[in-house]
Design a protein around this motif. Structure first.
Motif, short mmCIF file in Angstrom:
data_model
loop_
_atom_site.label_atom_id
_atom_site.label_comp_id
_atom_site.label_asym_id
_atom_site.label_seq_id
_atom_site.Cartn_x
_atom_site.Cartn_y
_atom_site.Cartn_z
N SER A 118 7.79 6.55 -6.48
CA SER A 118 7.59 7.61 -7.45
C SER A 118 6.13 7.61 -7.86
O SER A 118 5.39 6.70 -7.56
N THR A 119 5.74 8.62 -8.60
CA THR A 119 4.33 8.71 -8.99
C THR A 119 3.94 7.65 -10.02
O THR A 119 2.76 7.42 -10.23
N SER A 120 4.90 6.99 -10.65
CA SER A 120 4.56 5.98 -11.66
C SER A 120 4.66 4.55 -11.12
O SER A 120 4.63 3.61 -11.89
N THR A 121 4.78 4.39 -9.83
CA THR A 121 4.92 3.06 -9.23
C THR A 121 3.65 2.23 -9.43
O THR A 121 2.55 2.73 -9.35
N THR A 122 3.86 0.95 -9.71
CA THR A 122 2.73 0.04 -9.77
C THR A 122 2.88 -0.99 -8.66
O THR A 122 3.98 -1.32 -8.24
N VAL A 123 1.77 -1.47 -8.20
CA VAL A 123 1.76 -2.53 -7.20
C VAL A 123 0.97 -3.70 -7.77
O VAL A 123 0.32 -3.57 -8.80
N ALA A 130 -14.00 -3.50 -6.30
CA ALA A 130 -13.48 -3.42 -4.93
C ALA A 130 -11.97 -3.27 -4.94
O ALA A 130 -11.41 -2.49 -4.14
N ILE A 131 -11.30 -3.98 -5.84
CA ILE A 131 -9.84 -3.87 -5.94
C ILE A 131 -9.46 -2.45 -6.37
O ILE A 131 -8.57 -1.83 -5.80
N ALA A 132 -10.15 -1.93 -7.37
CA ALA A 132 -9.87 -0.57 -7.85
C ALA A 132 -10.08 0.45 -6.74
O ALA A 132 -9.26 1.35 -6.53
N SER A 133 -11.15 0.30 -5.99
CA SER A 133 -11.43 1.21 -4.88
C SER A 133 -10.34 1.12 -3.81
O SER A 133 -9.89 2.14 -3.27
N LYS A 134 -9.91 -0.09 -3.52
CA LYS A 134 -8.89 -0.31 -2.49
C LYS A 134 -7.58 0.40 -2.83
O LYS A 134 -6.91 0.93 -1.95
N TYR A 135 -7.23 0.43 -4.13
CA TYR A 135 -5.95 0.99 -4.53
C TYR A 135 -6.07 2.40 -5.13
O TYR A 135 -5.09 2.96 -5.60
N GLY A 136 -7.27 2.95 -5.14
CA GLY A 136 -7.45 4.31 -5.63
C GLY A 136 -7.25 4.45 -7.13
O GLY A 136 -6.69 5.43 -7.61
N THR A 137 -7.71 3.46 -7.88
CA THR A 137 -7.60 3.51 -9.33
C THR A 137 -8.96 3.13 -9.92
O THR A 137 -9.96 3.10 -9.20
N THR A 138 -9.02 2.85 -11.21
CA THR A 138 -10.28 2.49 -11.84
C THR A 138 -10.23 1.07 -12.40
O THR A 138 -9.14 0.54 -12.67
N VAL A 139 -11.40 0.50 -12.60
CA VAL A 139 -11.50 -0.83 -13.21
C VAL A 139 -10.89 -0.81 -14.61
O VAL A 139 -10.13 -1.70 -14.99
N ALA A 140 -11.20 0.24 -15.36
CA ALA A 140 -10.69 0.34 -16.74
C ALA A 140 -9.17 0.34 -16.77
O ALA A 140 -8.55 -0.30 -17.63
N VAL A 195 -2.44 -12.57 -10.56
CA VAL A 195 -1.67 -11.48 -9.95
C VAL A 195 -1.81 -10.28 -10.86
O VAL A 195 -1.19 -10.18 -11.91
N LEU A 196 -2.67 -9.34 -10.43
CA LEU A 196 -2.97 -8.17 -11.24
C LEU A 196 -2.01 -7.04 -10.94
O LEU A 196 -1.68 -6.76 -9.79
N THR A 197 -1.55 -6.38 -12.00
CA THR A 197 -0.76 -5.17 -11.85
C THR A 197 -1.76 -4.04 -11.61
O THR A 197 -2.72 -3.89 -12.35
N ILE A 198 -1.51 -3.26 -10.55
CA ILE A 198 -2.42 -2.17 -10.20
C ILE A 198 -1.73 -0.85 -10.54
O ILE A 198 -0.81 -0.42 -9.84
N PRO A 199 -2.15 -0.20 -11.62
CA PRO A 199 -1.52 1.06 -11.98
C PRO A 199 -1.94 2.18 -11.03
O PRO A 199 -3.07 2.23 -10.58
N GLN A 200 -0.98 3.02 -10.66
CA GLN A 200 -1.26 4.15 -9.80
C GLN A 200 -1.24 5.41 -10.64
O GLN A 200 -0.43 5.55 -11.54
N SER A 201 -2.13 6.33 -10.35
CA SER A 201 -2.18 7.55 -11.14
C SER A 201 -1.19 8.57 -10.65
O SER A 201 -0.60 8.46 -9.63
N PHE A 244 0.83 -1.19 0.00
CA PHE A 244 0.00 0.00 0.00
C PHE A 244 0.87 1.25 0.00
O PHE A 244 1.99 1.23 0.52
N THR A 245 0.34 2.31 -0.57
CA THR A 245 1.06 3.58 -0.60
C THR A 245 0.55 4.48 0.51
O THR A 245 -0.66 4.64 0.68
N ILE A 246 1.48 5.06 1.27
CA ILE A 246 1.17 5.98 2.36
C ILE A 246 1.47 7.39 1.87
O ILE A 246 2.57 7.66 1.37
N THR A 247 0.51 8.30 2.02
CA THR A 247 0.67 9.66 1.52
C THR A 247 0.93 10.68 2.63
O THR A 247 1.31 11.81 2.34
N GLU A 248 0.71 10.29 3.88
CA GLU A 248 0.90 11.21 5.01
C GLU A 248 1.13 10.37 6.26
O GLU A 248 0.56 9.29 6.39
#
Length: 180
Positions: free
Chosen positions: A124-129, A141-151, A174-180, A90-94
């Motif tokens: 970095s801002t382009s990191t994927t998990v 639910a996965i998209a919501s969990k990681y703050g991204t979209t299904v698309a 094992v899905l790659t989760i792109p971060q915006s 998970f990414t921590i922002t604060e």
């Protein structure tokens, strides 16, 4: 004294013992010749490994337990959201008082207990998990969990899993989760 239920979905100790914690702590402290106020202690008296320093935000953490509570704010005085992180990265922002704000916006998690959370480092801002699909997961639910979209998840994984659609995933992928 700290108890599991403050940080994870554990019911120990039971309600009776939990209601006696203050009295127990006072009696133990009296026997040890210390006061109930531990805020000015100069030495580390915990036997559990702790995370005490954090990299600059944003940074990633690996949650090692499946039931780490998410809270509405940075501390046990804030209510639990009723959701749990699950194991993963998970990414921590604060960071505030050893609590980390999840990038997804789901809330805050406790970072200090090293047996629950491993600090991985800056991102970095382009990191994927990645996320390993488990029974009951949905892409929304996965998209919501990681703050991204299904698309975005479908686009990032379509070449790896040709049968992947917004409504079709399989346990074990094992899905790659792109971060915006």
């Amino acid at each position: 004294m700290t108890v599991h239920r403050d940080y994870a979905n554990k019911s120990c100790p039971g309600d009776y013992l939990y209601s006696k914690m203050s009295d127990i702590a006072s009696q133990v402290n009296a026997l040890l010749g210390t006061s109930d106020d531990t805020s000015s202690s100069d030495e580390d008296t915990t036997s559990t490994a702790t995370n005490t320093s954090y990299p600059a935000t944003p940074f990633t953490v690996q949650v090692l337990v499946s039931d780490l509570n998410i809270r509405t704010g940075a501390g046990t005085s804030y209510s639990k959201t009723g959701k749990y992180t699950g194991k993963g990265t998970f990414t921590i922002t604060e960071v505030s008082n050893s609590w980390g704000k999840l990038k997804s916006g789901a809330g805050w998690i406790y970072l200090e207990n090293a047996s629950y959370v491993k600090i991985l480092g800056t991102t970095s801002t382009s990191t994927t998990v990645t996320h390993t699909v488990v029974k009951g997961d949905t892409l929304s639910a996965i998209a919501s969990k990681y703050g991204t979209t299904v698309a975005k998840i479908v686009a990032a994984n379509k070449s790896k899993y040709s049968k992947l659609t917004a409504n079709y995933i399989l346990v074990g992928w094992v899905l790659t989760i792109p971060q915006s």
